[in-house]
Design a protein around this motif. Structure first.
Motif, PDB file in Angstrom:
ATOM      1  N   GLN A 130      -3.743  30.269  13.319  1.00 20.89           N
ATOM      2  CA  GLN A 130      -4.042  31.838  13.514  1.00 20.89           C
ATOM      3  C   GLN A 130      -3.325  32.256  14.740  1.00 20.89           C
ATOM      4  O   GLN A 130      -2.646  33.161  15.133  1.00 20.89           O
ATOM      5  N   ALA A 131      -3.507  31.050  15.877  1.00 18.57           N
ATOM      6  CA  ALA A 131      -2.959  31.484  17.175  1.00 18.57           C
ATOM      7  C   ALA A 131      -1.607  31.622  17.252  1.00 18.57           C
ATOM      8  O   ALA A 131      -0.910  32.536  17.822  1.00 18.57           O
ATOM      9  N   SER A 154      -3.019  43.910   5.354  1.00 23.11           N
ATOM     10  CA  SER A 154      -4.237  43.961   4.577  1.00 23.11           C
ATOM     11  C   SER A 154      -5.161  43.159   5.635  1.00 23.11           C
ATOM     12  O   SER A 154      -4.959  42.314   6.124  1.00 23.11           O
ATOM     13  N   THR A 155      -6.484  43.720   5.247  1.00 22.94           N
ATOM     14  CA  THR A 155      -7.553  43.184   6.224  1.00 22.94           C
ATOM     15  C   THR A 155      -7.834  41.693   5.745  1.00 22.94           C
ATOM     16  O   THR A 155      -8.044  40.881   6.713  1.00 22.94           O
ATOM     17  N   LYS A 156      -7.710  41.499   4.511  1.00 23.65           N
ATOM     18  CA  LYS A 156      -8.079  39.975   4.168  1.00 23.65           C
ATOM     19  C   LYS A 156      -6.860  39.039   4.698  1.00 23.65           C
ATOM     20  O   LYS A 156      -7.349  37.981   5.181  1.00 23.65           O
ATOM     21  N   GLY A 181      -8.092  41.148  17.495  1.00 27.04           N
ATOM     22  CA  GLY A 181      -8.470  42.598  17.605  1.00 27.04           C
ATOM     23  C   GLY A 181      -7.232  43.093  18.768  1.00 27.04           C
ATOM     24  O   GLY A 181      -7.540  44.185  19.261  1.00 27.04           O
ATOM     25  N   GLY A 182      -6.171  42.405  19.002  1.00 29.56           N
ATOM     26  CA  GLY A 182      -5.398  42.742  20.124  1.00 29.56           C
ATOM     27  C   GLY A 182      -4.343  43.738  19.863  1.00 29.56           C
ATOM     28  O   GLY A 182      -3.353  43.802  20.657  1.00 29.56           O
ATOM     29  N   PHE A 183      -4.197  44.321  18.888  1.00 28.68           N
ATOM     30  CA  PHE A 183      -3.045  45.233  18.536  1.00 28.68           C
ATOM     31  C   PHE A 183      -3.421  46.581  18.338  1.00 28.68           C
ATOM     32  O   PHE A 183      -2.675  47.438  18.267  1.00 28.68           O
ATOM     33  N   THR A 196      -7.459  38.833   8.280  1.00 31.30           N
ATOM     34  CA  THR A 196      -8.639  37.919   8.860  1.00 31.30           C
ATOM     35  C   THR A 196      -8.090  36.456   8.680  1.00 31.30           C
ATOM     36  O   THR A 196      -8.511  35.675   9.457  1.00 31.30           O
ATOM     37  N   GLN A 197      -7.561  36.128   7.558  1.00 36.88           N
ATOM     38  CA  GLN A 197      -7.110  34.827   7.067  1.00 36.88           C
ATOM     39  C   GLN A 197      -6.162  34.154   8.047  1.00 36.88           C
ATOM     40  O   GLN A 197      -6.332  33.199   8.492  1.00 36.88           O
TER      41      GLN A 197
END
Length: 265
Positions: free
Chosen positions: A168-169, A195-197, A207-209, A200-201
């Protein structure tokens, strides 16, 4: 002593060899993935494309296209009320849309606002490298009042693991690198399509964009549902993969004058 099972075993082995050879000789993926194609495969569609949408503000109709649509009659699109289009320009650093020139300049000639998008393949090269390839092959921005900001299409991996094997990072860093390079080259923050899914995955719902990058999301329902973290509102909604216009059907979340304001930066 004969073995009656041996011919069956040999035949099965032969079939496996033939299948493996066919796979090895199969044509490689052509790199032409439409915006949202992998999201539709993984997440499905929540509704028939014909279901009416509800909106709290005026909506401006548009579409997104790729080489799958080929040459388009843009005057007919304008006649049906189309106001904007995003055209696929590139994928990774190995593919350019062969129909890009006709689609991009044709839309402009018919009076549609137009923009270009890039299909990201983050495990093939760096965000900076893909941003450069994109800008060099159609993803530039012009202050002409008709060109929308560049867009990054980042979604499920068509070639393997959903998140391209990145942590993720690492994914967040990749998107930042792409966005920062586009800003350096064009003076515009790219719109992010996702997409949100998936977000998130694969980014941990980072939330930085939201402060700089407009959001474009697909959801084939009567509302878009929860947005990814950091975005307080939606800029473009892809609500169907077919309909009045060629390609995917989109709505800008605002009246036409606000869409023009987005083009003007």
């Amino acid at each position: 002593m004969s073995n009656p099972g041996r011919p069956v075993v040999l035949l099965s082995a032969l079939l496996l060899v033939v299948a493996a050879q066919a796979t090895a000789n199969a044509a490689p993926d052509d790199g032409d993935h439409e915006m949202g194609s992998q999201i539709a495969l993984v997440e499905g569609r929540a509704m028939p494309a014909s279901q009416p949408l509800t909106a709290q503000v005026a909506q401006t109709p548009g579409m997104d296209v790729s080489s799958h649509q080929g040459n388009i009659d843009w005057k007919a699109v304008a006649g049906k009320g189309g106001k904007f289009v995003y055209v696929k320009a590139t994928e990774a650093t190995t593919y350019t849309n062969p129909s890009f020139a006709q689609q991009y300049t044709g839309a402009f000639g018919a009076g549609l606002l137009h923009g270009a998008y890039h299909f990201a393949v983050p495990n093939q090269s760096s965000g900076q490298a893909q941003a450069d390839y994109f800008v060099d092959h159609g993803g530039a921005w012009s202050r002409d009042g008709m060109t929308l900001p560049p867009a990054l299409d980042i979604e499920y991996n068509p070639y393997g693991a959903n998140c391209y094997g990145l942590s993720q990072a690492a994914m967040v860093a990749w998107v930042h690198a792409f966005s920062d390079r586009v800003v350096a080259r064009t003076k515009r923050y790219p719109t992010i399509y996702t997409s949100t899914k998936w977000w998130t995955q694969c980014t941990g719902n980072n939330g930085g964009f939201g402060a700089n990058n407009p959001l474009w999301t697909p959801f084939y329902g009567s509302s878009v549902g929860a947005l990814p973290a950091g975005w307080g509102f939606l800029t473009i909604w892809q609500y169907a993969d077919k309909g009045t216009f060629p390609g995917d059907q989109d709505r800008f979340n605002g009246a036409y004058d606000r869409l023009k304001a987005l083009a003007n930066g």
